[in-house]
Design an enzyme around this catalytic site. Sequence first.
Site, PDB file in Angstrom:
ATOM      1  N   ARG A 149     -18.015  55.699  41.476  1.00  0.00           N
ATOM      2  CA  ARG A 149     -17.197  55.288  42.628  1.00  0.00           C
ATOM      3  C   ARG A 149     -15.711  55.229  42.281  1.00  0.00           C
ATOM      4  O   ARG A 149     -14.866  55.686  43.035  1.00  0.00           O
ATOM      5  CB  ARG A 149     -17.680  53.931  43.140  1.00  0.00           C
ATOM      6  CG  ARG A 149     -19.055  53.958  43.802  1.00  0.00           C
ATOM      7  CD  ARG A 149     -19.434  52.548  44.249  1.00  0.00           C
ATOM      8  NE  ARG A 149     -20.709  52.515  44.961  1.00  0.00           N
ATOM      9  CZ  ARG A 149     -21.882  52.321  44.368  1.00  0.00           C
ATOM     10  NH1 ARG A 149     -21.931  52.172  43.049  1.00  0.00           N
ATOM     11  NH2 ARG A 149     -22.998  52.276  45.068  1.00  0.00           N
ATOM     12  N   ILE A 150     -15.399  54.622  41.129  1.00  0.00           N
ATOM     13  CA  ILE A 150     -13.996  54.492  40.752  1.00  0.00           C
ATOM     14  C   ILE A 150     -13.404  55.849  40.405  1.00  0.00           C
ATOM     15  O   ILE A 150     -12.326  56.216  40.891  1.00  0.00           O
ATOM     16  CB  ILE A 150     -13.833  53.512  39.573  1.00  0.00           C
ATOM     17  CG1 ILE A 150     -14.281  52.105  39.980  1.00  0.00           C
ATOM     18  CG2 ILE A 150     -12.383  53.486  39.101  1.00  0.00           C
ATOM     19  CD1 ILE A 150     -14.305  51.109  38.835  1.00  0.00           C
ATOM     20  N   ASP A 169     -19.285  63.839  33.771  1.00  0.00           N
ATOM     21  CA  ASP A 169     -20.282  62.805  34.035  1.00  0.00           C
ATOM     22  C   ASP A 169     -21.651  63.429  33.789  1.00  0.00           C
ATOM     23  O   ASP A 169     -22.060  64.339  34.520  1.00  0.00           O
ATOM     24  CB  ASP A 169     -20.178  62.275  35.470  1.00  0.00           C
ATOM     25  CG  ASP A 169     -20.945  60.973  35.660  1.00  0.00           C
ATOM     26  OD1 ASP A 169     -22.142  60.912  35.280  1.00  0.00           O
ATOM     27  OD2 ASP A 169     -20.371  59.999  36.186  1.00  0.00           O
ATOM     28  N   ARG A 230     -13.359  49.392  29.761  1.00  0.00           N
ATOM     29  CA  ARG A 230     -13.702  48.331  28.819  1.00  0.00           C
ATOM     30  C   ARG A 230     -13.006  48.594  27.480  1.00  0.00           C
ATOM     31  O   ARG A 230     -12.886  49.733  27.036  1.00  0.00           O
ATOM     32  CB  ARG A 230     -15.226  48.263  28.589  1.00  0.00           C
ATOM     33  CG  ARG A 230     -16.018  47.663  29.739  1.00  0.00           C
ATOM     34  CD  ARG A 230     -15.769  46.170  29.890  1.00  0.00           C
ATOM     35  NE  ARG A 230     -16.609  45.568  30.924  1.00  0.00           N
ATOM     36  CZ  ARG A 230     -16.270  45.448  32.202  1.00  0.00           C
ATOM     37  NH1 ARG A 230     -15.100  45.927  32.606  1.00  0.00           N
ATOM     38  NH2 ARG A 230     -17.077  44.867  33.049  1.00  0.00           N
ATOM     39  N   ASP A 254      -5.846  48.578  30.822  1.00  0.00           N
ATOM     40  CA  ASP A 254      -6.037  47.288  31.484  1.00  0.00           C
ATOM     41  C   ASP A 254      -7.002  46.417  30.694  1.00  0.00           C
ATOM     42  O   ASP A 254      -7.331  45.310  31.112  1.00  0.00           O
ATOM     43  CB  ASP A 254      -6.582  47.516  32.902  1.00  0.00           C
ATOM     44  CG  ASP A 254      -6.564  46.258  33.766  1.00  0.00           C
ATOM     45  OD1 ASP A 254      -5.570  45.515  33.702  1.00  0.00           O
ATOM     46  OD2 ASP A 254      -7.553  46.023  34.495  1.00  0.00           O
ATOM     47  N   GLU A 259     -10.232  41.055  24.072  1.00  0.00           N
ATOM     48  CA  GLU A 259      -9.770  40.259  25.205  1.00  0.00           C
ATOM     49  C   GLU A 259     -10.756  39.143  25.549  1.00  0.00           C
ATOM     50  O   GLU A 259     -11.960  39.236  25.271  1.00  0.00           O
ATOM     51  CB  GLU A 259      -9.580  41.149  26.423  1.00  0.00           C
ATOM     52  CG  GLU A 259     -10.889  41.675  27.010  1.00  0.00           C
ATOM     53  CD  GLU A 259     -10.670  42.535  28.250  1.00  0.00           C
ATOM     54  OE1 GLU A 259     -10.993  42.075  29.347  1.00  0.00           O
ATOM     55  OE2 GLU A 259     -10.164  43.664  28.101  1.00  0.00           O
ATOM     56  N   HIS A 285      -6.469  42.958  32.177  1.00  0.00           N
ATOM     57  CA  HIS A 285      -7.738  43.183  32.893  1.00  0.00           C
ATOM     58  C   HIS A 285      -7.651  42.698  34.336  1.00  0.00           C
ATOM     59  O   HIS A 285      -8.481  41.919  34.805  1.00  0.00           O
ATOM     60  CB  HIS A 285      -8.902  42.505  32.164  1.00  0.00           C
ATOM     61  CG  HIS A 285     -10.221  43.186  32.421  1.00  0.00           C
ATOM     62  ND1 HIS A 285     -11.262  43.166  31.529  1.00  0.00           N
ATOM     63  CD2 HIS A 285     -10.668  43.913  33.476  1.00  0.00           C
ATOM     64  CE1 HIS A 285     -12.298  43.842  32.021  1.00  0.00           C
ATOM     65  NE2 HIS A 285     -11.953  44.301  33.206  1.00  0.00           N
ATOM     66  N   GLY A 287      -7.620  44.809  36.993  1.00  0.00           N
ATOM     67  CA  GLY A 287      -8.004  45.899  37.875  1.00  0.00           C
ATOM     68  C   GLY A 287      -8.624  45.461  39.189  1.00  0.00           C
ATOM     69  O   GLY A 287      -8.346  46.022  40.241  1.00  0.00           O
ATOM     70  N   ALA A 288      -9.479  44.457  39.133  1.00  0.00           N
ATOM     71  CA  ALA A 288     -10.152  43.983  40.349  1.00  0.00           C
ATOM     72  C   ALA A 288      -9.433  42.792  40.979  1.00  0.00           C
ATOM     73  O   ALA A 288      -9.930  42.221  41.951  1.00  0.00           O
ATOM     74  CB  ALA A 288     -11.591  43.590  40.029  1.00  0.00           C
TER      75      ALA A 288
END
Length: 312
Positions: A149-150, A169, A230, A254, A259, A285, A287-288
């Site tokens: 999706r991303i 992928d 990640r 990110d 972390e 981090h 991103g969301a």
Amino acid sequence: MKCLIIDRVHELIGQELSKYMTVDTKLLPSTAELAQIIPDYDVLIMRVDPKITKEVIDAAKNLKVIGVCSVGLNHIDMDAAKAAGIQVFNAPGMNANAVAELTISKMLDMSRHVVPAHLDVTKNHEWDKYKFVGRELRGRTLGIMGFGRIGRRVGELARAFKMNVVAYDPFLKPEDFEKEHAKGVSTEELLKVSDYITIHVPLTKDTKDLISAKSIPDMKNDCIVLNMSRGGIVNEHDIYEALQKGEIGGYATDVMENELAGGIPGDNSFVSPLFDCDNFLVSPHLGAQSVDASYDIGVLITAKVKEALNLK
């Protein structure tokens, strides 16, 4: 019933679940602390910290549901959860646009030297546009590692900048890439042809150190690597060495290997040799971390928890 929320999530989760159960909050306990307090709870709402080990699962005598307000599940012992009959739900896709927009933002910032130019003006009090000659995204090739999706949303946004999109992928067929106006390629081909490489795969034993001293020599020496997935997928020592030697054009991330979701405890500081590199860009981090993604994730997780517990 009782619910424990251990990270900052959208308020609607607590508001909705409090109609059916007691909702408590304890932000970012350690794994050991969580093991001590979890026995009383039926529902756990979290993001990516702390690790949910077998010890936590064994202590969670009443736990029925874990709602994870993020995508990855590598921080949870899924085998132990399954054996204990605990349902685990995550929120795939709900942060896709937020992470994709951050990816494009970092591509633009790196390409146009936005951060060093800002610091040159505000810290050095200089006004010299000739120091910062960048390049456009138009006509460049973007290689996307992981076309879920991303990755697909990143590709969609990149096409608006008239970029050429290639992607890798292993779970997709050639026609899946073609539907998204991208070209499916091998990892070797992607590394070779890309001006930008953006990573959107989970951290697994197969993806750890995906970008390392082994793969960096296959890239263009002005390639910019982006990691919104990640820490650990990019070997930080190796990419530091590559940046220092001019073997790649830049690294924007990110995430980092060591972390912590809630920051660094006590008086400790977060440090890395990468921080001394001019062609390095990092964020904690986030991103969301948009109000839009947080709300969408909250709605989804709340619905899944209610369905699992048959709450009307």
